[in-house]
Enzyme design. Structure first.
Site, PDB file in Angstrom:
ATOM      1  N   THR A  40       0.867  -1.180   0.000  1.00 50.48           N
ATOM      2  CA  THR A  40       0.000   0.000   0.000  1.00 50.48           C
ATOM      3  C   THR A  40       0.894   1.217   0.000  1.00 50.48           C
ATOM      4  O   THR A  40       1.900   1.265   0.702  1.00 50.48           O
ATOM      5  CB  THR A  40      -0.891   0.041   1.253  1.00 50.48           C
ATOM      6  OG1 THR A  40      -0.048   0.008   2.399  1.00 50.48           O
ATOM      7  CG2 THR A  40      -1.824  -1.139   1.272  1.00 50.48           C
ATOM      8  N   GLU A  95      -5.855  -3.747   1.515  1.00 45.12           N
ATOM      9  CA  GLU A  95      -5.917  -4.599   2.705  1.00 45.12           C
ATOM     10  C   GLU A  95      -7.161  -5.487   2.726  1.00 45.12           C
ATOM     11  O   GLU A  95      -7.269  -6.392   3.545  1.00 45.12           O
ATOM     12  CB  GLU A  95      -5.900  -3.733   3.971  1.00 45.12           C
ATOM     13  CG  GLU A  95      -4.550  -3.122   4.309  1.00 45.12           C
ATOM     14  CD  GLU A  95      -4.331  -1.766   3.640  1.00 45.12           C
ATOM     15  OE1 GLU A  95      -5.034  -1.467   2.643  1.00 45.12           O
ATOM     16  OE2 GLU A  95      -3.459  -1.011   4.107  1.00 45.12           O
ATOM     17  N   LYS A 102     -11.535  19.235  11.896  1.00 44.44           N
ATOM     18  CA  LYS A 102     -12.126  19.273  13.228  1.00 44.44           C
ATOM     19  C   LYS A 102     -12.348  20.723  13.632  1.00 44.44           C
ATOM     20  O   LYS A 102     -11.412  21.424  14.008  1.00 44.44           O
ATOM     21  CB  LYS A 102     -11.234  18.528  14.217  1.00 44.44           C
ATOM     22  CG  LYS A 102     -11.098  17.061  13.824  1.00 44.44           C
ATOM     23  CD  LYS A 102     -10.499  16.191  14.906  1.00 44.44           C
ATOM     24  CE  LYS A 102     -10.559  14.739  14.431  1.00 44.44           C
ATOM     25  NZ  LYS A 102      -9.905  13.798  15.343  1.00 44.44           N
ATOM     26  N   TRP A 159     -16.849  17.306  13.444  1.00 41.86           N
ATOM     27  CA  TRP A 159     -16.146  16.892  12.236  1.00 41.86           C
ATOM     28  C   TRP A 159     -16.817  17.463  10.976  1.00 41.86           C
ATOM     29  O   TRP A 159     -18.039  17.430  10.845  1.00 41.86           O
ATOM     30  CB  TRP A 159     -16.147  15.368  12.113  1.00 41.86           C
ATOM     31  CG  TRP A 159     -15.228  14.676  13.073  1.00 41.86           C
ATOM     32  CD1 TRP A 159     -14.573  15.228  14.127  1.00 41.86           C
ATOM     33  CD2 TRP A 159     -14.874  13.286  13.054  1.00 41.86           C
ATOM     34  NE1 TRP A 159     -13.833  14.286  14.790  1.00 41.86           N
ATOM     35  CE2 TRP A 159     -13.997  13.062  14.145  1.00 41.86           C
ATOM     36  CE3 TRP A 159     -15.199  12.205  12.246  1.00 41.86           C
ATOM     37  CZ2 TRP A 159     -13.452  11.817  14.433  1.00 41.86           C
ATOM     38  CZ3 TRP A 159     -14.663  10.967  12.528  1.00 41.86           C
ATOM     39  CH2 TRP A 159     -13.791  10.768  13.618  1.00 41.86           C
TER      40      TRP A 159
END
Lengths: 542, 542
Positions: free
Chosen positions: A185, A330, A439, A444
């Site tokens: 990755t 993954e 943030k 958020w």
């Protein structure tokens, strides 16, 4: 009390054995790197993969040996996967878009003993071969007539290797938990990390992906995997395709609109899969030429979120069903697909598109949840967004050589690094990468949601949103845009376009116009670089 | 080198967990044994299965304990499967059509500790309970109001067991190779033999069956499994259904044409599966009433060969796609499906039917071959017929307690006892049971092929062909027929009908008219009984 079923390990060679025996006549069509169209079938692919397995054994490839491939989607690359895994080896796919130093790192880290490469990538390896002391041979995926002049040492000709063998061999016996595939990755921080697939994980993933609500390939389908084998396992199609006995159309190196359109039509492709960038090129080509997509039924789009306008064009203008998907290296890689649930087909066009912009429901074999910072499960209400965690038999439990340390929590969940919502019917939607969330005053803000809206502005070519330091709110969103050539909208015009489409407190505090937005090797926006670039940026509200 | 994927065993409870979490709202509709229609969904089924698992644990069910079920396809039977397997137990499905002495034998042989039963089967167990010393309790699958008067000792009420629990429990941790299911095959000779499924085999089979070219259930599908859960695992639909999140319609006890038609239409069933006998009743009902099948898209038919006339009626008269399938208890049970290959959809109607009368291609995870008596592989030419052998992760490797001894050859192949051909495109067709093949002058004659032709005669209601001793040829075929009521065709008329349709030397040497042909508990013709009955029959040619 134990079950009394046969002991029959789930191995990759069993997939090509099945295809050769029950779909031996079914075609694989490749646009070769040399340019011509090449036709073969599963029976021939099987025989050539066995010959190559013999040749690789002769070159010292045995159980657990790592063999690199640096290649486009072609019949030879397909054969090489089965030959390497069938010889008991581990197929390490190298992404040609990686920077040279990253390639050096992963080839050495994985301890590749042999590398098979397309002639188009000779120059890349020539430039770094002195830094690859462990690579004993370079196999060029071509015939003698097309062997290039090269400074690579120890080069071998793929077709000659195959021609020298008789194919009279068995696959190397393996345990289903043995390694067979390896893909790094390209993390935005730190060194790349190796995901190590097992025979078992590839087979289970292939079956799960082939379920009717998954990619659902049938033997009557003609499938074009544009998504590269060198990245995220071609979404499992290298295994799912032969399991189903479908025709595979391999696009080789040319992924532009014209070539993709030619393959879609000429090979009567019914199902195809790629990232949005490829479809952008195709749609532009179709609009320019007036060409249509008479055979294509379904397009699987993943890798990054599907822009709504792309979704609508495929479905409304070309009559092609879009299946939005999400996954990552993954996860082998497929995690979710936005296949409809009962009743959704009767909704209005806009309502259907509202569902299809979401990444969808997990396939069986993928467990999934979203949690807050404290690890508490969030409700499936389509609003609450939090860390996206997954668990399953084809999901990484660790990286090669322990890089990154313990990557599962104590209950075995893997944190994807994505931030997402899940709605009442189980449709997941990515709202951001965890590290890119803004943030603001403890709440958020999703950078991706604003970006997706901003690119809807006709004069915005590309958009990125990052958090910039703010004395009162900690962070506030800054919208960074690349304008379409020849346009000059103002900051106010851009912001006005967003108004009413998002909550007031999500509105960017400013707009920055740039000539270019930096990308990673796999085409993602480099937010880290952007954040550095705008580290000292002073917002007008600050 | 080992793969670095997560350790995530393939277990049955993970299937219902998936369905409850991602398809919690999706319905299961049951025609209850009491008569009314009952509606629930995967979320409720999941909760009730957990409560039942708690109750079963309280009754002493732990890992490896065998629990019998004697029940129709209902939501309660479905819950019971997941509860038993989720508590670590082994669900032993009892076939109510077995003779009493067979039930006694298998319940004692399997050591069932508890039996869950529908109220309709109380009388069966009352009559044999004194011979079942190990059964500690009988759980009646009903509520208190419907509890019957019974002489069964230690009866418990299913709904009361569930009501007493809170569902606050985890599934019992199991290894994927642990036993979870048990079904006896009703062999025509010797005692029944127990096939022991594992969690792993059920999950792999469920995935394989859900592949798009398999049964291919999608979440938008409404699936009616008429094929009973007590026989051959309901073709895997008890696992494949919740994996896909499709609506399951459970038909309960009433499988006649009227009730099946009502469910197909009322519940907008898109996919259904059953043996030919059920479809015979449905087609007769449709013809009598003029009813149609407006929602049904696909019908999976297996258990015995589909008569061509049935195939044609479904496809031509009702616009329903028939998928012919083959399997057996030892295969979990699906082995093959006659899904089309590319190009077949463009053939003429008759050519398509020629393909669909074959049992089809093996799904991935089933290896298959036909061999001669010496074990030599026969060609895929659609003509050579021989022993059908299979291998795979959801295929029996042995029977419970070693009954029948070693059932695999040294390469791990299981002999199905069927005789079959495989054609150039991999479509398998059963031609006979090995023990029913007629050996005439050293050559084989297929009894089934002649039977299938004979029932095409409008005045033949049922037909059976057996080999009868012949001084010159060892055996010659005798055609045994049951005539349609009120008809009186002659021996010569029947034989004339066959002429030209089969090779001359396959023509039966005689026709015997009988009032009834004997059947096994699962509806198959008892050839052994017929052979005994006609042991001394003198053929006119002898």
């Amino acid at each position: 009390m134990r079950g009394l079923m046969q002991s029959w390990p789930l191995t990759v060679p069993s997939v090509i054995d099945h295809a050769a025996r029950w779909h031996g006549e079914r075609e694989m069509v490749t646009r070769t790197v040399e340019g011509a169209i090449h036709r073969t079938n599963y029976a021939e692919l099987h025989e050539r993969a066995r010959k190559l397995a013999q040749a690789l054994r002769r070159l010292g490839v045995g159980k657990g040996q790592v063999v690199g491939t640096l290649a486009w989607n072609t019949h030879r690359h397909f054969e090489a996967w089965y030959a390497i895994m069938g010889a008991g080896g581990v197929c390490h796919t190298l992404n040609p878009r990686l920077f040279a130093e990253q390639l050096v790192y992963i080839i050495n880290h994985a301890e590749d003993r042999i590398i098979l490469l397309d002639t188009s990538f000779v120059a890349i390896l020539e430039s770094i071969q002195t830094q690859l002391p462990n690579v004993a041979a370079y196999v060029l995926l071509t015939d003698r007539a097309h062997m290039p002049d090269t400074t690579l040492s120890n080069t071998l000709c793929y077709e000659e290797l195959i021609a020298a063998e008789d194919g009279n061999c068995d696959w190397t016996p393996v345990d289903e938990d043995d390694a067979c595939g390896l893909c790094y990755t390209s993390g935005t921080t730190g060194n790349p990390k190796g995901v190590v697939y097992s025979h078992r994980s590839n087979v289970i993933h292939g079956l799960a992906v082939n379920c009717a609500d998954g990619i659902g390939a049938r033997s009557v389908d003609n499938v074009l995997p544009i998504v590269p084998m060198f990245h995220a396992n071609a979404w499992g199609l290298v295994f799912a395709g032969p399991m189903a006995g479908c025709k595979l159309v391999m696009p080789g190196a040319r992924l532009d609109g014209e070539n993709v359109c030619e393959l879609l039509t000429g090979e009567r492709v019914s199902v195809t899969a790629a990232v949005p960038t490829v479809w952008m090129m195709l749609l532009q080509y179709l609009e320019k030429t007036g060409a249509t997509l008479p055979h294509l039924k379904r397009v699987i789009i993943g890798g990054s979120a599907v822009p709504r306008v792309m979704l609508e064009k495929f479905e409304r203008d070309y009559g092609v069903e879009v299946v939005h998907a999400w996954g990552m290296t993954e996860l082998s890689p497929v995690g979710t697909l936005a296949s409809f649930k009962s009743g959704m087909e009767n909704l209005s066009f806009d309502e259907r598109m509202d569902i299809k912009v979401k990444q969808g429901r997990p396939i069986y074999s993928v467990e999934m949840k979203v949690t807050d910072d404290a690890g508490v499960d969030l409700p499936h209400d389509g609003k609450a967004f939090g860390h996206l965690l997954v668990r399953g038999p084809a999901i990484a439990g660790a990286y090669l050589k322990g890089e990154g340390g313990q990557i599962l929590d104590e209950e075995g969940w893997f944190d994807t690094g994505d931030v997402a919502t899940i709605d009442e019917l189980g449709f997941m939607q990515i709202t951001d990468r965890a590290k890119d969330v803004i943030k603001s005053g403890g709440e958020w803000i999703s950078s991706i949601e604003i970006e997706n809206l901003a690119v809807g502005h006709p004069q915005v070519q590309e958009a990125a949103v990052i958090g910039v330091a703010h004395p009162k709110w900690d962070e506030r969103p800054l919208l960074i845009v690349v304008l379409a050539p020849g346009t000059t909208p103002t900051r106010e015009e851009i912001l006005a376009y967003l108004e009413g489409k998002i909550a007031k407190w999500w509105m960017p505090d400013d707009v920055a116009f740039v000539a270019e937005i930096p990308h990673t090797a796999t085409g993602k926006i480099q937010k880290l670089t952007l954040r550095k670039q705008f580290e000292t940026y002073k917002l007008p509200t600050a």
